[in-house]
Motif scaffolding. Structure first.
Motif, PDB file in Angstrom:
ATOM      1  N   ARG A 219      10.725  -2.690  -4.338  1.00  0.00           N
ATOM      2  CA  ARG A 219      10.190  -1.324  -4.309  1.00  0.00           C
ATOM      3  C   ARG A 219       9.106  -1.123  -5.370  1.00  0.00           C
ATOM      4  N   ALA A 258       8.315   0.596  -0.461  1.00  0.00           N
ATOM      5  CA  ALA A 258       8.450   1.376  -1.681  1.00  0.00           C
ATOM      6  C   ALA A 258       9.589   2.383  -1.569  1.00  0.00           C
ATOM      7  N   GLY A 261      12.823  -0.502   0.340  1.00  0.00           N
ATOM      8  CA  GLY A 261      12.987  -1.900  -0.041  1.00  0.00           C
ATOM      9  C   GLY A 261      12.954  -2.848   1.138  1.00  0.00           C
TER      10      GLY A 261
END
Length: 283
Positions: A219, A258, A261
């Motif tokens: 992320r 982001a 994941g």
């Protein structure tokens, strides 16, 4: 000139494909769709470039050890050199069309060899020690594809470097979305210093690629990729739009990564986003 709004949809659906075009569509549908927004006379070089890139990318995946992968990469470097020298192409479904495009001057032999050289980093069992090595690899591989594609479409050196940065974002999204697949192969391509900062080792990523610590690294890298992509110059000349369009997919994938994941499989929304950007000739 690019594809007009009036004809774009019919153009995409009805295009008659050469064997190398069909190969590109089968093995790299993302870049194939992007290539359809190149001028008609420039598509065959892009199809050959897509196919060549696919063969380089699978050099490590299709072999059982790094040395075998290096041999495969050298085989393709030799094929490019032979094409430059005007020798008959090797007996391979990609080598023939690639030779034609090199001989015609549509694809630069040195740039193609650079793409093969960049793939050598994938054969090193230790992975990428620091993030800068990782970034250099992304710019040489996925970024390199966009730069070479741009030059094939007439971009100058400065424009090609802009395209290289956009292509690297697509490569980053691909790596981050493939952590589980790479782990299944016993590989981890995430930079080791970023893993160490999160208290992780490559072996732990391979053993538990879907664990929350790994997802946190994914992320964070995805968010940084989005920030870099947002700040990148994106006023790409319409003539080169086909080389820039992978950035549309990168932006969509990095947003998912982001947030969650992971990234979902390709869908209608992705194809529409690429097509709309291609029709507008604007990222």
């Amino acid at each position: 000139m690019g594809v007009s709004r009036r004809t774009a949809h019919a153009h995409i659906g009805a295009v008659s494909l050469s064997p190398i075009g069909a190969f590109a569509r089968s093995h790299d549908p993302d870049r194939f769709l992007c290539a359809l927004f190149a001028p008609a006379e420039r598509r065959e070089p892009l199809f050959a470039l897509i196919a060549y890139n696919h063969e380089l990318a699978r050099a490590r995946e299709a072999t059982s050890n790094p040395m075998a992968a290096l041999i495969r990469l050298q085989w393709w470097r030799d094929a490019v050199e032979e094409a430059r020298a005007g020798r008959p192409p090797r007996r391979h479904e990609v080598a023939g069309p690639l030779q034609e495009q090199v001989a015609a001057g549509a694809l630069d032999a040195d740039a193609l060899i650079d793409l093969a050289d960049a793939r050598e980093a994938e054969t090193e069992e230790g992975g990428f020690a620091v993030e800068q090595e990782f970034v250099t690899w992304l710019r040489g591989t996925a970024g390199g594809w966009s730069a070479v594609a741009g030059r094939a479409l007439g971009a100058d050196a400065a424009a090609a470097e802009v395209l290289r940065g956009l292509g690297a974002a697509y490569g980053l999204a691909g790596v981050l979305g493939s952590v589980v697949a790479h782990a299944a192969q016993g590989r981890c391509l995430l930079p080791l210093d970023r893993l160490a900062a999160a208290g992780l080792r490559a072996e732990e990523v391979i053993a538990e690629p879907q664990g929350s610590p790994v997802a946190g690294v994914v992320r964070a890298l995805a968010q940084e990729g989005l920030t870099a992509l947002a700040g990148a110059r994106r006023d790409v000349t319409p003539a080169f739009i086909a080389a820039a369009l992978p950035a549309v997919l990168a932006r969509r994938d990095l947003r998912q990564l982001a947030r969650a994941g992971r990234v979902a499989g390709r869908g209608v929304g992705d194809r529409f986003a690429v097509s709309w950007a291609g029709i507008r000739q604007k990222l």
